[in-house]
Design a protein around this motif. Structure first.
Motif, short mmCIF file in Angstrom:
data_model
loop_
_atom_site.label_atom_id
_atom_site.label_comp_id
_atom_site.label_asym_id
_atom_site.label_seq_id
_atom_site.Cartn_x
_atom_site.Cartn_y
_atom_site.Cartn_z
N LEU A 1 0.84 -1.20 0.00
CA LEU A 1 0.00 0.00 0.00
C LEU A 1 0.88 1.25 0.00
O LEU A 1 0.82 2.05 0.93
CB LEU A 1 -0.91 0.03 1.24
CG LEU A 1 -2.13 -0.86 1.31
CD1 LEU A 1 -2.77 -0.75 2.70
CD2 LEU A 1 -3.14 -0.49 0.24
N PRO A 2 1.68 1.46 -1.02
CA PRO A 2 2.50 2.68 -1.02
C PRO A 2 1.63 3.91 -1.20
O PRO A 2 0.49 3.83 -1.68
CB PRO A 2 3.41 2.47 -2.24
CG PRO A 2 2.67 1.54 -3.13
CD PRO A 2 1.88 0.63 -2.22
N ALA A 3 2.15 5.06 -0.82
CA ALA A 3 1.42 6.32 -1.03
C ALA A 3 1.19 6.55 -2.51
O ALA A 3 2.02 6.18 -3.35
CB ALA A 3 2.22 7.49 -0.44
N LEU A 4 0.06 7.16 -2.84
CA LEU A 4 -0.23 7.46 -4.24
C LEU A 4 0.75 8.47 -4.80
O LEU A 4 0.96 8.54 -6.02
CB LEU A 4 -1.66 8.01 -4.38
CG LEU A 4 -2.80 7.19 -3.76
CD1 LEU A 4 -4.14 7.81 -4.12
CD2 LEU A 4 -2.74 5.73 -4.19
N THR A 5 1.35 9.25 -3.93
CA THR A 5 2.29 10.30 -4.34
C THR A 5 3.74 9.82 -4.40
O THR A 5 4.65 10.63 -4.62
CB THR A 5 2.20 11.49 -3.37
OG1 THR A 5 2.36 11.00 -2.03
CG2 THR A 5 0.85 12.19 -3.50
N ILE A 6 3.98 8.55 -4.20
CA ILE A 6 5.34 8.04 -4.19
C ILE A 6 6.01 8.29 -5.54
O ILE A 6 5.37 8.21 -6.60
CB ILE A 6 5.36 6.53 -3.84
CG1 ILE A 6 6.78 6.05 -3.55
CG2 ILE A 6 4.68 5.70 -4.92
CD1 ILE A 6 6.83 4.65 -2.95
N SER A 7 7.29 8.57 -5.52
CA SER A 7 8.02 8.81 -6.76
C SER A 7 8.32 7.47 -7.43
O SER A 7 8.43 6.43 -6.76
CB SER A 7 9.32 9.55 -6.48
OG SER A 7 10.23 8.69 -5.81
N PRO A 8 8.50 7.46 -8.76
CA PRO A 8 8.86 6.20 -9.43
C PRO A 8 10.16 5.61 -8.88
O PRO A 8 10.28 4.38 -8.78
CB PRO A 8 9.02 6.62 -10.90
CG PRO A 8 8.17 7.85 -11.04
CD PRO A 8 8.27 8.55 -9.71
N ASP A 9 11.12 6.45 -8.51
CA ASP A 9 12.39 5.94 -7.98
C ASP A 9 12.20 5.27 -6.64
O ASP A 9 12.77 4.19 -6.38
CB ASP A 9 13.40 7.08 -7.86
CG ASP A 9 13.91 7.56 -9.22
OD1 ASP A 9 13.72 6.84 -10.22
OD2 ASP A 9 14.48 8.67 -9.28
N ASP A 10 11.43 5.90 -5.75
CA ASP A 10 11.18 5.28 -4.44
C ASP A 10 10.38 3.99 -4.60
O ASP A 10 10.62 3.00 -3.89
CB ASP A 10 10.42 6.25 -3.53
CG ASP A 10 11.32 7.33 -2.95
OD1 ASP A 10 12.56 7.16 -2.97
OD2 ASP A 10 10.79 8.36 -2.48
N LEU A 11 9.43 4.00 -5.50
CA LEU A 11 8.64 2.79 -5.73
C LEU A 11 9.53 1.67 -6.24
O LEU A 11 9.45 0.52 -5.76
CB LEU A 11 7.53 3.08 -6.73
CG LEU A 11 6.51 1.97 -6.99
CD1 LEU A 11 5.85 1.51 -5.71
CD2 LEU A 11 5.46 2.43 -8.00
N ASP A 12 10.42 1.99 -7.15
CA ASP A 12 11.34 0.99 -7.68
C ASP A 12 12.27 0.47 -6.59
O ASP A 12 12.54 -0.73 -6.51
CB ASP A 12 12.15 1.60 -8.82
CG ASP A 12 13.02 0.56 -9.52
OD1 ASP A 12 12.49 -0.45 -10.00
OD2 ASP A 12 14.26 0.76 -9.56
#
Length: 420
Positions: free
Chosen positions: A395-406
């Motif tokens: 459940l990551p934040a919707l505002t997470i950056s692509p880099d942080d998500l990766d």
């Protein structure tokens, strides 16, 4: 990184044994910003939990924080019961302009109390009042809250047992794909409704999650939801969609039921509606269902004005132009690719989800908890879900950056490999 569990003596000495998340994450957290949390020893954690879905816009979102600070500094009303306030008016106008009108939704808005289970209790109470019946139908593996009415329509045996008394007036039915496609949808349900000898009392309503979060990230197909809505209409039952965790953009659209094209009679909303993680919930219902007498359902903390302030700022910032939905769906594709790669590498794993809610299921059920434990040691916060805690829930934040998500997805893949 290497994490040494801190001394937790005061928590262990004074806090109840009921505490749970802190057992899996043995750290004392001190600060949080965006998609990161920081403990008092200086360790950084990437948050794929987001307050169980209450922080869709990240920790201490600067736009929302500014609105909140400005409101507090001017001595804006904090506690207002259900009195009319400028903060409530601003929220209602923003909700109407950014959410209801663009979707042609006719709902009246009720503030039943600060938490999701307050909204569910209000929805069940209203359905029974409107229809003059007691029975409510829910679904296998559902979760709707921890108060007694909500527990009666919750499937998890462990949580139900905590009630300590019989949980009545709720009847479970099979959720979508419960029989792996071997039984036609609603065959059992409709047969019971039509058979005068079935023993099923005519229900007032059906309550459903479009994606069962605590139940293991079980995703209902749009056609299944449409068929359910049609069944409710044929059989004179109200349809309640519990959008407490999956609403506010978690699946892409603001409401998780939008993809299916249905218009529920009642919708419950909470968790990320305030945008900032502050307690707030809504019960939305069609105008003809608004049969409440003044004060018939109330609560001391149903008027959380600081939450109205951040909620209005959230809607005006993120939901005025449609970009949030597009971004969430793009991030979801990024998660799906990573989970597919994990499952191709690791036998006995399966994944499912929508938008930015995903589950990684393990046939070896205890392994999910081991993955979460190893992920924490590597600086990633994830939890389990499912009736036997067999699913790692993202459940990551919707505002997470692509880099942080990766980065988080790479950490998850490492945790899976290292627990094989």
């Amino acid at each position: 990184m290497t994490i040494t569990p801190p001394a937790l003596s005061v928590f262990e000495a004074l806090e109840s044994e009921v505490r749970s998340y802190c057992r899996g994450w043995p750290a004392v957290f001190d600060r949080a910003q965006g998609s990161h949390m920081f403990d008092e020893d200086g360790h950084t954690y990437l948050d794929f939990f987001a307050g169980a879905g209450s922080l869709n816009y990240g920790h201490n979102n600067p736009v929302l924080k500014r609105a909140l600070i400005d409101y507090i500094e001017r001595d804006g009303v904090t506690h207002g019961l259900d009195m009319s306030t400028t903060a409530k008016r601003a929220f209602l106008e923003s909700f109407q302009n950014n959410i209801l009108r663009p979707r042609d939704l006719p709902y009246k808005v009720m503030f039943p109390g600060p938490t999701g289970t307050n909204a569910v209790e209000a929805a069940l109470k209203l359905a029974r009042k409107v229809k003059g019946r007691e029975s409510i139908v829910s679904f296998t593996n559902a979760f709707h809250g921890m108060s007694l009415g909500s527990l009666a329509v919750t499937g998890n045996a462990f949580k139900r047992a905590g009630a300590g008394i019989p949980l009545v007036h709720g009847t479970p039915m099979p959720f979508d794909n419960y029989f792996d496609g071997t039984i036609p949808d609603f065959l059992w349900f409709e047969r019971l409704l039509e058979d005068q000898g079935s023993g099923l009392n005519q229900p007032a309503a059906v309550i459903v999650e479009t994606v069962q979060g605590e139940g293991g990230i079980n995703v209902a197909r749009p056609e299944w939801l449409r068929a359910l809505a049609e069944l409710c209409e044929r059989q004179d039952m109200l349809l309640i969609v519990d959008d407490i965790q999956m609403g506010c953009g978690r699946t892409g659209a603001f409401f998780s039921f939008e993809e299916s094209g249905i218009t529920p009679d009642i919708v419950t909303v909470s968790k990320s509606i305030s945008g900032y993680g502050m307690p707030m919930s809504l019960a939305l219902f069609k105008p003809e269902l608004d049969v409440w007498e003044p004060g018939e359902h109330n609560g001391t903390f149903r008027g959380n004005n600081p939450a109205f302030v951040t909620a209005a700022a959230t809607l005006d910032t993120y939901w005025a132009d449609g970009q949030m939905e597009k971004q969430t769906l793009a991030r979801g594709e990024q998660v799906e690719r990573a989970l597919r790669a994990i499952c191709e590498e690791q036998s006995g794993t399966h994944f499912r989800g929508r938008g930015l809610v995903w589950g990684l299921e393990f046939e070896d059920k205890p392994r999910a908890s081991a993955v979460c434990k190893r992920a924490f040691e590597l600086g990633l916060l994830v939890e389990t879900s499912g009736p036997e805690s067999e699913v790692v829930k993202l459940l990551p934040a919707l505002t997470i950056s692509p880099d942080d998500l990766d980065e988080g997805l790479r950490t998850l893949a490492r945790a899976v490999r290292e627990t094989a």
